[in-house]
Structures are given as structure tokens and as C-alpha cells.
Design a protein around this motif. Structure first.
Motif, PDB file in Angstrom:
ATOM      1  N   LEU A  56     -43.055 -64.433  21.362  1.00 35.31           N
ATOM      2  CA  LEU A  56     -42.967 -65.867  21.136  1.00 35.31           C
ATOM      3  C   LEU A  56     -41.918 -66.468  22.065  1.00 35.31           C
ATOM      4  O   LEU A  56     -40.819 -65.914  22.217  1.00 35.31           O
ATOM      5  CB  LEU A  56     -42.603 -66.142  19.676  1.00 35.31           C
ATOM      6  CG  LEU A  56     -42.583 -67.591  19.218  1.00 35.31           C
ATOM      7  CD1 LEU A  56     -43.029 -67.696  17.764  1.00 35.31           C
ATOM      8  CD2 LEU A  56     -41.219 -68.225  19.386  1.00 35.31           C
ATOM      9  N   VAL A  57     -42.262 -67.584  22.659  1.00 33.41           N
ATOM     10  CA  VAL A  57     -41.334 -68.298  23.539  1.00 33.41           C
ATOM     11  C   VAL A  57     -40.763 -69.523  22.817  1.00 33.41           C
ATOM     12  O   VAL A  57     -39.550 -69.723  22.777  1.00 33.41           O
ATOM     13  CB  VAL A  57     -42.035 -68.750  24.833  1.00 33.41           C
ATOM     14  CG1 VAL A  57     -41.084 -69.553  25.708  1.00 33.41           C
ATOM     15  CG2 VAL A  57     -42.589 -67.549  25.588  1.00 33.41           C
ATOM     16  N   ALA A  58     -41.652 -70.321  22.242  1.00 35.20           N
ATOM     17  CA  ALA A  58     -41.214 -71.541  21.556  1.00 35.20           C
ATOM     18  C   ALA A  58     -42.323 -72.006  20.629  1.00 35.20           C
ATOM     19  O   ALA A  58     -43.496 -71.751  20.886  1.00 35.20           O
ATOM     20  CB  ALA A  58     -40.865 -72.642  22.559  1.00 35.20           C
ATOM     21  N   ARG A  59     -41.925 -72.697  19.561  1.00 34.30           N
ATOM     22  CA  ARG A  59     -42.898 -73.229  18.628  1.00 34.30           C
ATOM     23  C   ARG A  59     -42.462 -74.619  18.206  1.00 34.30           C
ATOM     24  O   ARG A  59     -41.260 -74.938  18.204  1.00 34.30           O
ATOM     25  CB  ARG A  59     -43.060 -72.334  17.406  1.00 34.30           C
ATOM     26  CG  ARG A  59     -41.770 -72.084  16.644  1.00 34.30           C
ATOM     27  CD  ARG A  59     -42.012 -71.145  15.476  1.00 34.30           C
ATOM     28  NE  ARG A  59     -42.696 -71.831  14.387  1.00 34.30           N
ATOM     29  CZ  ARG A  59     -43.250 -71.186  13.361  1.00 34.30           C
ATOM     30  NH1 ARG A  59     -43.232 -69.882  13.312  1.00 34.30           N
ATOM     31  NH2 ARG A  59     -43.829 -71.868  12.404  1.00 34.30           N
ATOM     32  N   ILE A  60     -43.450 -75.430  17.826  1.00 35.22           N
ATOM     33  CA  ILE A  60     -43.161 -76.786  17.377  1.00 35.22           C
ATOM     34  C   ILE A  60     -44.068 -77.109  16.200  1.00 35.22           C
ATOM     35  O   ILE A  60     -45.276 -76.864  16.239  1.00 35.22           O
ATOM     36  CB  ILE A  60     -43.321 -77.800  18.535  1.00 35.22           C
ATOM     37  CG1 ILE A  60     -42.899 -79.196  18.094  1.00 35.22           C
ATOM     38  CG2 ILE A  60     -44.725 -77.788  19.122  1.00 35.22           C
ATOM     39  CD1 ILE A  60     -42.730 -80.181  19.261  1.00 35.22           C
ATOM     40  N   SER A  61     -43.466 -77.642  15.154  1.00 31.50           N
ATOM     41  CA  SER A  61     -44.224 -77.991  13.957  1.00 31.50           C
ATOM     42  C   SER A  61     -44.913 -79.335  14.133  1.00 31.50           C
ATOM     43  O   SER A  61     -44.663 -80.064  15.101  1.00 31.50           O
ATOM     44  CB  SER A  61     -43.289 -78.038  12.754  1.00 31.50           C
ATOM     45  OG  SER A  61     -42.426 -79.170  12.858  1.00 31.50           O
ATOM     46  N   SER A  62     -45.745 -79.677  13.163  1.00 29.65           N
ATOM     47  CA  SER A  62     -46.435 -80.958  13.226  1.00 29.65           C
ATOM     48  C   SER A  62     -45.447 -82.117  13.162  1.00 29.65           C
ATOM     49  O   SER A  62     -45.723 -83.196  13.699  1.00 29.65           O
ATOM     50  CB  SER A  62     -47.446 -81.065  12.082  1.00 29.65           C
ATOM     51  OG  SER A  62     -46.800 -80.884  10.840  1.00 29.65           O
ATOM     52  N   GLY A  63     -44.297 -81.884  12.550  1.00 29.82           N
ATOM     53  CA  GLY A  63     -43.283 -82.920  12.441  1.00 29.82           C
ATOM     54  C   GLY A  63     -42.315 -82.966  13.603  1.00 29.82           C
ATOM     55  O   GLY A  63     -41.433 -83.818  13.659  1.00 29.82           O
ATOM     56  N   GLY A  64     -42.463 -82.016  14.538  1.00 31.66           N
ATOM     57  CA  GLY A  64     -41.622 -82.020  15.727  1.00 31.66           C
ATOM     58  C   GLY A  64     -40.454 -81.046  15.693  1.00 31.66           C
ATOM     59  O   GLY A  64     -39.689 -80.979  16.657  1.00 31.66           O
ATOM     60  N   GLY A  65     -40.303 -80.306  14.605  1.00 25.30           N
ATOM     61  CA  GLY A  65     -39.250 -79.304  14.561  1.00 25.30           C
ATOM     62  C   GLY A  65     -39.545 -78.166  15.522  1.00 25.30           C
ATOM     63  O   GLY A  65     -40.690 -77.749  15.663  1.00 25.30           O
ATOM     64  N   THR A  66     -38.511 -77.680  16.205  1.00 22.67           N
ATOM     65  CA  THR A  66     -38.708 -76.676  17.248  1.00 22.67           C
ATOM     66  C   THR A  66     -37.875 -75.426  17.003  1.00 22.67           C
ATOM     67  O   THR A  66     -36.815 -75.470  16.368  1.00 22.67           O
ATOM     68  CB  THR A  66     -38.338 -77.246  18.632  1.00 22.67           C
ATOM     69  OG1 THR A  66     -36.972 -77.679  18.616  1.00 22.67           O
ATOM     70  CG2 THR A  66     -39.227 -78.421  18.996  1.00 22.67           C
ATOM     71  N   ASN A  67     -38.378 -74.312  17.530  1.00 23.91           N
ATOM     72  CA  ASN A  67     -37.658 -73.046  17.556  1.00 23.91           C
ATOM     73  C   ASN A  67     -37.893 -72.399  18.908  1.00 23.91           C
ATOM     74  O   ASN A  67     -38.983 -72.543  19.484  1.00 23.91           O
ATOM     75  CB  ASN A  67     -38.145 -72.098  16.455  1.00 23.91           C
ATOM     76  CG  ASN A  67     -37.955 -72.650  15.070  1.00 23.91           C
ATOM     77  OD1 ASN A  67     -38.869 -73.217  14.490  1.00 23.91           O
ATOM     78  ND2 ASN A  67     -36.760 -72.505  14.542  1.00 23.91           N
ATOM     79  N   TYR A  68     -36.899 -71.686  19.393  1.00 29.74           N
ATOM     80  CA  TYR A  68     -36.994 -71.044  20.701  1.00 29.74           C
ATOM     81  C   TYR A  68     -36.533 -69.597  20.639  1.00 29.74           C
ATOM     82  O   TYR A  68     -35.623 -69.251  19.869  1.00 29.74           O
ATOM     83  CB  TYR A  68     -36.100 -71.774  21.719  1.00 29.74           C
ATOM     84  CG  TYR A  68     -36.520 -73.184  22.025  1.00 29.74           C
ATOM     85  CD1 TYR A  68     -36.012 -74.255  21.295  1.00 29.74           C
ATOM     86  CD2 TYR A  68     -37.424 -73.453  23.052  1.00 29.74           C
ATOM     87  CE1 TYR A  68     -36.398 -75.546  21.570  1.00 29.74           C
ATOM     88  CE2 TYR A  68     -37.813 -74.750  23.339  1.00 29.74           C
ATOM     89  CZ  TYR A  68     -37.291 -75.798  22.590  1.00 29.74           C
ATOM     90  OH  TYR A  68     -37.682 -77.082  22.864  1.00 29.74           O
ATOM     91  N   ALA A  69     -37.145 -68.774  21.489  1.00 30.87           N
ATOM     92  CA  ALA A  69     -36.603 -67.442  21.717  1.00 30.87           C
ATOM     93  C   ALA A  69     -35.257 -67.594  22.411  1.00 30.87           C
ATOM     94  O   ALA A  69     -35.030 -68.572  23.138  1.00 30.87           O
ATOM     95  CB  ALA A  69     -37.557 -66.635  22.586  1.00 30.87           C
ATOM     96  N   ASP A  70     -34.390 -66.614  22.201  1.00 35.89           N
ATOM     97  CA  ASP A  70     -33.074 -66.689  22.844  1.00 35.89           C
ATOM     98  C   ASP A  70     -33.202 -66.802  24.367  1.00 35.89           C
ATOM     99  O   ASP A  70     -32.416 -67.502  25.015  1.00 35.89           O
ATOM    100  CB  ASP A  70     -32.245 -65.444  22.484  1.00 35.89           C
ATOM    101  CG  ASP A  70     -31.754 -65.464  21.055  1.00 35.89           C
ATOM    102  OD1 ASP A  70     -31.365 -64.396  20.554  1.00 35.89           O
ATOM    103  OD2 ASP A  70     -31.765 -66.550  20.434  1.00 35.89           O
ATOM    104  N   SER A  71     -34.206 -66.153  24.930  1.00 37.05           N
ATOM    105  CA  SER A  71     -34.389 -66.166  26.377  1.00 37.05           C
ATOM    106  C   SER A  71     -34.789 -67.542  26.903  1.00 37.05           C
ATOM    107  O   SER A  71     -34.646 -67.820  28.097  1.00 37.05           O
ATOM    108  CB  SER A  71     -35.450 -65.146  26.778  1.00 37.05           C
ATOM    109  OG  SER A  71     -36.676 -65.436  26.136  1.00 37.05           O
ATOM    110  N   ALA A  72     -35.291 -68.398  26.012  1.00 39.76           N
ATOM    111  CA  ALA A  72     -35.769 -69.720  26.415  1.00 39.76           C
ATOM    112  C   ALA A  72     -34.766 -70.842  26.118  1.00 39.76           C
ATOM    113  O   ALA A  72     -34.880 -71.931  26.697  1.00 39.76           O
ATOM    114  CB  ALA A  72     -37.084 -70.024  25.718  1.00 39.76           C
ATOM    115  N   LYS A  73     -33.833 -70.571  25.242  1.00 44.41           N
ATOM    116  CA  LYS A  73     -32.892 -71.616  24.833  1.00 44.41           C
ATOM    117  C   LYS A  73     -32.098 -72.154  26.018  1.00 44.41           C
ATOM    118  O   LYS A  73     -31.587 -71.381  26.823  1.00 44.41           O
ATOM    119  CB  LYS A  73     -31.939 -71.075  23.769  1.00 44.41           C
ATOM    120  CG  LYS A  73     -32.578 -70.870  22.418  1.00 44.41           C
ATOM    121  CD  LYS A  73     -31.592 -70.289  21.417  1.00 44.41           C
ATOM    122  CE  LYS A  73     -32.266 -70.048  20.078  1.00 44.41           C
ATOM    123  NZ  LYS A  73     -31.352 -69.398  19.109  1.00 44.41           N
TER     124      LYS A  73
END
Length: 121
Positions: free
Chosen positions: A47-64
């Protein structure tokens, strides 16, 4: 039938930037989470990054700090802006989305076909 189509991959030198896009189509009612994964040769998909329908995001440490995920709900499209690219970012990048669509019972997960990103030193 839901389809995800990625675009924007290519070859770039280290330190450069690319912007990936993934457009979903096909009888869509709504899209929940949208995710970018990548898979380098001989490695597991990660996983690199994800975004919810509401716009919340999460990133892999390598992508931050280098990558930014965003989405345009009106266009059913997710983007991945990649800056300060490194050779270790070389991989096939895949889009994944959980979609509620015509003819399916509940949300289903769908994958795009992948787009190659190559970063040279």
C-alpha cells in the motif's frame, strides 16, 4: 461493469515528479475508499496511500512527505502526486477502489490494470 483505468506513469530521473490518475466508470452509485498500491519486481504488492470517501488519508512511511493522494468525487477519479521520486519508487502502480454499482449486492473491490513508474538515478 466497473472499470478502473490508470494513467500518468512513465520514466523520470531521481528528484522528478509524476502524477498518476485512476478513473472509475461503469454504473457507479458510490465509491468508498480509493487506494494506490505498488509492486516492484520480485516484491509483494504494498500500500502506498489511501483516501476515504470523506477525504481522510493515510500513507506508507515511504510516501509520507513526498506523495499526495487526492480524489475528485464528481469525476470518480483518484490522483497520486509523486514528488522527489527515488529509484526505489520504481514499480507498477495499481489503483484499487471499493465501489457500489448497478447490478452488484453491496460494495465490491476492483483493481486497475497498473501503470509503470520507472525512476532512474
Amino acid at each position: 461493469q466497473v472499470q478502473l483505468v490508470e494513467s500518468g506513469g512513465g520514466s523520470v530521473q531521481a528528484g522528478g515528479s509524476l502524477r498518476l490518475s485512476c478513473a472509475a466508470s461503469g454504473g457507479i452509485f458510490s465509491i468508498n475508499v480509493m487506494v494506490w498500491y505498488r509492486q516492484a519486481p520480485g516484491m509483494q504488492r504494498e500500500l502506498v496511500a489511501r483516501i476515504s470517501s470523506g477525504g481522510g488519508t493515510n500513507y506508507a512511511d515511504s510516501a509520507k512527505g513526498r506523495f499526495t493522494i487526492s480524489r475528485d468525487n464528481a469525476k470518480n477519479t483518484v490522483y497520486l502526486q509523486m514528488n522527489s521520486l527515488k529509484p526505489e519508487d520504481t514499480a507498477v502502480y495499481y489503483c484499487y477502489a471499493v465501489v457500489s454499482s448497478l447490478g452488484t449486492l453491496g460494495p465490491q473491490g476492483y483493481w486497475g490494470q497498473g501503470t509503470q513508474v520507472t525512476v532512474s538515478s
